[in-house]
Motif scaffolding. Structure first.
Motif, PDB file in Angstrom:
ATOM      1  N   PHE A  57       0.779  -0.998   0.001  1.00  0.00           N
ATOM      2  CA  PHE A  57       0.239  -0.113  -0.053  1.00  0.00           C
ATOM      3  C   PHE A  57       0.283   1.258  -0.183  1.00  0.00           C
ATOM      4  CE2 PHE A  57      -2.856  -3.055   1.512  1.00  0.00           C
ATOM      5  CZ  PHE A  57      -3.841  -2.758   0.964  1.00  0.00           C
ATOM      6  N   GLY A  58       0.663   1.913  -0.973  1.00  0.00           N
ATOM      7  CA  GLY A  58       1.118   3.354  -0.780  1.00  0.00           C
ATOM      8  C   GLY A  58       2.000   3.459  -2.268  1.00  0.00           C
ATOM      9  N   VAL A  59       3.005   4.651  -2.356  1.00  0.00           N
ATOM     10  CA  VAL A  59       2.967   4.801  -3.962  1.00  0.00           C
ATOM     11  C   VAL A  59       4.079   4.214  -4.739  1.00  0.00           C
ATOM     12  CG1 VAL A  59       4.541   6.736  -5.251  1.00  0.00           C
ATOM     13  CG2 VAL A  59       3.346   7.348  -3.550  1.00  0.00           C
ATOM     14  N   GLN A  60       4.472   2.834  -3.878  1.00  0.00           N
ATOM     15  CA  GLN A  60       5.495   2.375  -4.833  1.00  0.00           C
ATOM     16  C   GLN A  60       4.115   0.534  -5.144  1.00  0.00           C
ATOM     17  OE1 GLN A  60       9.168   0.246  -3.321  1.00  0.00           O
ATOM     18  NE2 GLN A  60       8.292  -1.823  -3.503  1.00  0.00           N
ATOM     19  N   GLY A  61       3.624   0.371  -4.564  1.00  0.00           N
ATOM     20  CA  GLY A  61       2.436  -0.251  -4.655  1.00  0.00           C
ATOM     21  C   GLY A  61       1.453  -0.096  -5.654  1.00  0.00           C
ATOM     22  N   ASP A  62       0.966   1.861  -6.287  1.00  0.00           N
ATOM     23  CA  ASP A  62       0.494   1.972  -7.124  1.00  0.00           C
ATOM     24  C   ASP A  62       1.113   1.800  -8.044  1.00  0.00           C
ATOM     25  OD1 ASP A  62      -1.438   2.952  -4.796  1.00  0.00           O
ATOM     26  OD2 ASP A  62      -0.774   4.670  -4.977  1.00  0.00           O
ATOM     27  N   ARG A  63       2.794   1.941  -7.952  1.00  0.00           N
ATOM     28  CA  ARG A  63       3.153   2.517  -9.189  1.00  0.00           C
ATOM     29  C   ARG A  63       3.460   0.995 -10.175  1.00  0.00           C
ATOM     30  NH1 ARG A  63       3.055   5.667 -12.430  1.00  0.00           N
ATOM     31  NH2 ARG A  63       5.313   5.395 -13.731  1.00  0.00           N
ATOM     32  N   VAL A  64       3.546   0.181  -9.283  1.00  0.00           N
ATOM     33  CA  VAL A  64       4.100  -1.390  -9.894  1.00  0.00           C
ATOM     34  C   VAL A  64       2.716  -1.641 -10.550  1.00  0.00           C
ATOM     35  CG1 VAL A  64       4.043  -3.701  -9.001  1.00  0.00           C
ATOM     36  CG2 VAL A  64       5.485  -1.549  -8.492  1.00  0.00           C
ATOM     37  N   ALA A  65       1.753  -1.777  -9.828  1.00  0.00           N
ATOM     38  CA  ALA A  65       0.201  -2.260 -10.145  1.00  0.00           C
ATOM     39  C   ALA A  65      -0.202  -1.227 -11.560  1.00  0.00           C
ATOM     40  CB  ALA A  65      -1.275  -1.943  -9.332  1.00  0.00           C
ATOM     41  N   THR A  66       0.794   0.182 -12.277  1.00  0.00           N
ATOM     42  CA  THR A  66      -0.384   0.709 -13.175  1.00  0.00           C
ATOM     43  C   THR A  66       0.816  -0.122 -14.554  1.00  0.00           C
ATOM     44  OG1 THR A  66      -1.013   2.528 -11.883  1.00  0.00           O
ATOM     45  CG2 THR A  66      -0.162   3.330 -14.393  1.00  0.00           C
ATOM     46  N   LEU A  67       2.291  -0.682 -13.714  1.00  0.00           N
ATOM     47  CA  LEU A  67       3.535  -0.645 -15.004  1.00  0.00           C
ATOM     48  C   LEU A  67       2.538  -1.546 -14.917  1.00  0.00           C
ATOM     49  CD1 LEU A  67       6.667   0.140 -13.136  1.00  0.00           C
ATOM     50  CD2 LEU A  67       5.720   0.456 -15.512  1.00  0.00           C
ATOM     51  N   ILE A  68       2.360  -2.778 -14.304  1.00  0.00           N
ATOM     52  CA  ILE A  68       1.736  -4.405 -15.028  1.00  0.00           C
ATOM     53  C   ILE A  68       0.226  -3.799 -16.140  1.00  0.00           C
ATOM     54  CG2 ILE A  68       0.133  -6.247 -14.008  1.00  0.00           C
ATOM     55  CD1 ILE A  68       1.703  -5.862 -11.698  1.00  0.00           C
ATOM     56  N   THR A  69      -0.614  -3.165 -15.380  1.00  0.00           N
ATOM     57  CA  THR A  69      -1.543  -3.024 -16.368  1.00  0.00           C
ATOM     58  C   THR A  69      -1.334  -2.271 -17.974  1.00  0.00           C
ATOM     59  OG1 THR A  69      -2.468  -0.449 -15.040  1.00  0.00           O
ATOM     60  CG2 THR A  69      -3.683  -2.761 -14.566  1.00  0.00           C
ATOM     61  N   SER A  70      -0.208  -1.184 -17.607  1.00  0.00           N
ATOM     62  CA  SER A  70       0.353  -0.579 -18.813  1.00  0.00           C
ATOM     63  C   SER A  70       1.201  -1.793 -19.962  1.00  0.00           C
ATOM     64  CB  SER A  70       1.387   0.746 -18.358  1.00  0.00           C
ATOM     65  OG  SER A  70       0.093   1.227 -17.676  1.00  0.00           O
ATOM     66  N   MET A  71       1.376  -2.706 -19.072  1.00  0.00           N
ATOM     67  CA  MET A  71       2.317  -3.870 -20.143  1.00  0.00           C
ATOM     68  C   MET A  71       1.703  -4.679 -20.222  1.00  0.00           C
ATOM     69  SD  MET A  71       5.633  -4.141 -17.488  1.00  0.00           S
ATOM     70  CE  MET A  71       6.477  -5.488 -18.456  1.00  0.00           C
ATOM     71  N   ALA A  72       1.010  -5.182 -20.097  1.00  0.00           N
ATOM     72  CA  ALA A  72      -0.559  -5.543 -20.388  1.00  0.00           C
ATOM     73  C   ALA A  72      -0.961  -5.487 -21.248  1.00  0.00           C
ATOM     74  CB  ALA A  72      -1.457  -6.181 -19.608  1.00  0.00           C
ATOM     75  N   ILE A  73      -1.145  -3.871 -21.243  1.00  0.00           N
ATOM     76  CA  ILE A  73      -2.576  -3.196 -22.483  1.00  0.00           C
ATOM     77  C   ILE A  73      -1.476  -2.817 -23.976  1.00  0.00           C
ATOM     78  CG2 ILE A  73      -3.248  -1.627 -23.106  1.00  0.00           C
ATOM     79  CD1 ILE A  73      -4.311  -0.796 -20.033  1.00  0.00           C
ATOM     80  N   GLU A  74      -0.360  -2.738 -23.870  1.00  0.00           N
ATOM     81  CA  GLU A  74       0.603  -2.690 -24.319  1.00  0.00           C
ATOM     82  C   GLU A  74       0.879  -3.975 -25.460  1.00  0.00           C
ATOM     83  OE1 GLU A  74       4.914   0.074 -26.065  1.00  0.00           O
ATOM     84  OE2 GLU A  74       4.673  -2.132 -24.113  1.00  0.00           O
ATOM     85  N   SER A  75       1.246  -4.920 -23.938  1.00  0.00           N
ATOM     86  CA  SER A  75       1.549  -5.857 -25.210  1.00  0.00           C
ATOM     87  C   SER A  75      -0.514  -6.466 -25.632  1.00  0.00           C
ATOM     88  CB  SER A  75       1.464  -7.512 -23.952  1.00  0.00           C
ATOM     89  OG  SER A  75       1.808  -8.369 -24.673  1.00  0.00           O
ATOM     90  N   TRP A  76      -1.417  -6.817 -25.224  1.00  0.00           N
ATOM     91  CA  TRP A  76      -1.789  -6.919 -26.378  1.00  0.00           C
ATOM     92  C   TRP A  76      -2.645  -5.602 -27.279  1.00  0.00           C
ATOM     93  CZ3 TRP A  76      -7.162  -3.489 -26.094  1.00  0.00           C
ATOM     94  CH2 TRP A  76      -8.127  -3.957 -26.093  1.00  0.00           C
ATOM     95  N   HIS A  77      -2.212  -5.039 -27.309  1.00  0.00           N
ATOM     96  CA  HIS A  77      -2.434  -4.564 -28.782  1.00  0.00           C
ATOM     97  C   HIS A  77      -1.369  -5.014 -29.481  1.00  0.00           C
ATOM     98  CE1 HIS A  77      -2.093  -0.361 -31.186  1.00  0.00           C
ATOM     99  NE2 HIS A  77      -3.300  -0.528 -30.664  1.00  0.00           N
ATOM    100  N   ALA A  78       0.029  -5.296 -29.227  1.00  0.00           N
ATOM    101  CA  ALA A  78       0.987  -5.662 -29.736  1.00  0.00           C
ATOM    102  C   ALA A  78       0.899  -6.510 -30.467  1.00  0.00           C
ATOM    103  CB  ALA A  78       1.628  -5.086 -29.602  1.00  0.00           C
ATOM    104  N   ARG A  79      -0.167  -7.762 -29.907  1.00  0.00           N
ATOM    105  CA  ARG A  79      -0.455  -8.970 -29.852  1.00  0.00           C
ATOM    106  C   ARG A  79      -1.333  -9.016 -31.331  1.00  0.00           C
ATOM    107  NH1 ARG A  79      -0.262 -12.454 -25.282  1.00  0.00           N
ATOM    108  NH2 ARG A  79      -0.668 -14.183 -25.648  1.00  0.00           N
ATOM    109  N   GLY A  80      -2.026  -7.942 -32.001  1.00  0.00           N
ATOM    110  CA  GLY A  80      -3.340  -7.613 -31.595  1.00  0.00           C
ATOM    111  C   GLY A  80      -4.112  -8.510 -31.454  1.00  0.00           C
ATOM    112  N   CYS A  81      -4.667  -8.400 -30.000  1.00  0.00           N
ATOM    113  CA  CYS A  81      -5.781  -9.227 -29.245  1.00  0.00           C
ATOM    114  C   CYS A  81      -7.106  -7.854 -29.813  1.00  0.00           C
ATOM    115  CB  CYS A  81      -5.254  -9.316 -28.107  1.00  0.00           C
ATOM    116  SG  CYS A  81      -3.874 -10.541 -27.673  1.00  0.00           S
ATOM    117  N   ALA A  82      -6.718  -6.489 -29.465  1.00  0.00           N
ATOM    118  CA  ALA A  82      -7.033  -5.778 -29.285  1.00  0.00           C
ATOM    119  C   ALA A  82      -8.880  -5.870 -30.463  1.00  0.00           C
ATOM    120  CB  ALA A  82      -7.169  -3.925 -29.559  1.00  0.00           C
TER     121      ALA A  82
END
Length: 279
Positions: free
Chosen positions: A131-156
């Motif tokens: 809980f706190g800034v580090q957890g927020d940043r890591v959660a955001t990084l995970i979702t951002s990397m997933a969205i980027e991969s989802w788009h790059a792999r043509g899943c969108a």
């Protein structure tokens, strides 16, 4: 109707989360878990069926699911297994957040995006106090990397980033995204839209949910967040690139939108990214 494709970079820059909790489910065959808040899930073992969203999906070992909204859904264990979950709290309701689909599914996530998968396991299984800034940043990084991969792999799905359907407004939004540092007055945007000034502002807000000036500020801050986190560009240069006449004016706008000064944002983003990579 003319439409505008918002770049994937704009979506990634605008997606932000707070860490709201974590779970590790050890499921027996036939067991259910019910959920009703934004979540990311990774299946470590077994096979689960996701029900209650736009389509029923089966997730196997290594698969990933992001549910960015508060839709009620459930997972049903078709075979015994383990599922990791991070609960999320969205930061704001900007255009990037509204661009996300109801659910984002990635098969073989652990294989295709191993760094994000490692960060997910660390956040759920090992991080002593997420809980706190580090957890927020890591959660955001995970979702951002997933969205980027989802788009790059043509899943969108086709044309998922097309947001603005009102013809004149679409032209104005495209111009703002192409050059957010321009001095975009309502009059200038109305000229781009081939519209009268009097009616343009109301049409713009109806189409985007924000007045033109507020939309431009949010766009500039989203771009600034990405510049600050990912480049060494001095803060004053970022301010000038995004159309601010002084670093002070830029700092006020940035803090009003994010709660941080630009230097604080850069420092926290760098420290959190490094911590996530190092585990």
């Amino acid at each position: 109707m003319t439409q505008v494709e918002r770049g994937i970079d704009d979506v990634l820059a605008g997606v932000q989360w707070r860490f709201a909790g974590r779970d590790e489910f050890t499921l027996t065959a036939g067991q259910w878990q019910f959920m009703a808040e934004p979540s990311v899930l990774v299946v470590l073992e077994g096979l689960v069926r996701v029900e209650g969203l736009s389509a029923t999906e089966d997730l196997a070992s290594g698969d990933f699911l992001l549910v960015p909204g508060s839709d009620r859904f459930a997972i049903n264990a078709l075979a015994a297994g383990t599922v990791l979950r991070v609960r999320l709290d969205p930061v704001g309701t900007g255009s990037a957040m509204t661009a996300l689909p109801q659910r984002l599914l990635l098969t073989d996530f652990v294989e295709h995006t191993p760094l994000a998968a490692t960060m997910m396991r660390h956040l759920v299984e090992q991080c002593p106090d997420p809980f706190g800034v580090q957890g927020d940043r890591v959660a955001t990084l995970i979702t951002s990397m997933a969205i980027e991969s989802w788009h790059a792999r043509g899943c969108a799905p086709p044309r998922w980033l097309l947001k603005v359907n009102e013809p004149g407004v679409a032209q104005a939004v495209a111009a703002m995204h192409a050059d957010p540092g321009q001095e975009w007055t309502v009059e200038a945007l109305a000229r781009v839209a081939l519209a009268s000034r009097s009616g343009f502002a109301a049409r713009f807000q109806a189409a985007t949910g924000l007045p033109p000036g507020r939309y431009l500020t949010k766009l500039r801050v989203e771009r600034a967040q990405r510049f600050l986190a990912e480049t060494e560009i001095p803060i004053g240069a970022v301010a000038r690139r995004l159309g601010y006449r002084s670093e002070t004016a830029f700092g006020r706008a940035f803090r009003r939108d994010t709660g941080h000064t630009p230097s604080e944002w850069r420092r926290v983003a760098r420290r959190s990214s490094a911590s996530a990579v190092l585990g």
